[in-house]
Design a protein around this motif. Sequence first.
Motif, PDB file in Angstrom:
ATOM      1  N   LYS A  31       9.615   0.327 -10.162  1.00 19.72           N
ATOM      2  CA  LYS A  31       8.254   0.863 -10.143  1.00 19.72           C
ATOM      3  C   LYS A  31       7.833   0.962  -8.682  1.00 19.72           C
ATOM      4  CE  LYS A  31       6.447  -0.517 -14.603  1.00 19.72           C
ATOM      5  NZ  LYS A  31       5.414  -1.283 -15.305  1.00 19.72           N
ATOM      6  N   LEU A  32       7.421   2.173  -8.284  1.00 17.79           N
ATOM      7  CA  LEU A  32       7.022   2.420  -6.900  1.00 17.79           C
ATOM      8  C   LEU A  32       5.606   2.960  -6.856  1.00 17.79           C
ATOM      9  CD1 LEU A  32      10.221   4.273  -5.570  1.00 17.79           C
ATOM     10  CD2 LEU A  32       9.741   1.821  -5.544  1.00 17.79           C
ATOM     11  N   GLY A  33       4.909   2.596  -5.808  1.00 24.48           N
ATOM     12  CA  GLY A  33       3.596   3.154  -5.511  1.00 24.48           C
ATOM     13  C   GLY A  33       3.700   3.959  -4.225  1.00 24.48           C
ATOM     14  N   ARG A  34       2.617   4.578  -3.818  1.00 26.79           N
ATOM     15  CA  ARG A  34       2.617   5.367  -2.586  1.00 26.79           C
ATOM     16  C   ARG A  34       1.537   4.852  -1.649  1.00 26.79           C
ATOM     17  NH1 ARG A  34       2.381  11.329  -3.156  1.00 26.79           N
ATOM     18  NH2 ARG A  34       2.908  11.159  -0.979  1.00 26.79           N
ATOM     19  N   PRO A  35       1.864   3.832  -0.844  1.00 29.75           N
ATOM     20  CA  PRO A  35       0.864   3.293   0.071  1.00 29.75           C
ATOM     21  C   PRO A  35       0.557   4.300   1.182  1.00 29.75           C
ATOM     22  CG  PRO A  35       2.998   2.377   0.585  1.00 29.75           C
ATOM     23  CD  PRO A  35       3.166   3.203  -0.671  1.00 29.75           C
TER      24      PRO A  35
END
Length: 142
Positions: A31-35
């Motif tokens: 699971k990745l987010g986009r900081p």
Amino acid sequence: MVTSISDLRAMGAVQEVELPGWNETDTVVFKLGRPSLMMMVRTGRIPNSLLGTAQKLFTGETVNSKSSFNELVDVMLTVVKATLVEPKYDELVEAGIELTDEQLVIIFQYSQNGADALKSFRAKRAHGVGGGDERNVQAAAE
């Protein structure tokens, strides 16, 4: 009409993303987010000593020296750590799992470009195992 907070959450600030594994045939899902790199700089998550290197990442400048390359890697790792939602980077380290260079670069590119950054990985994998071109493979000899 303004998009509601609940709708924004449903749009997926966090995505499950398939990445290359540790060998040619495996993949893993994180699971990745986009900081925001700018917000990371502003909030001090990227130290002042690395601000010049972070700026180079924004402008696409090349790295000319070993120390600049080391700083580039430091910034990239900082962004990768912020991008990994599950598992967390520290959880991988605690488990003795080291991400490959390919995984690190893909995660960093995802942080900056979203799912578009995964196109080159998927294209490479398509030509490898299970690439879907079975009709051109000669049948086994009897």
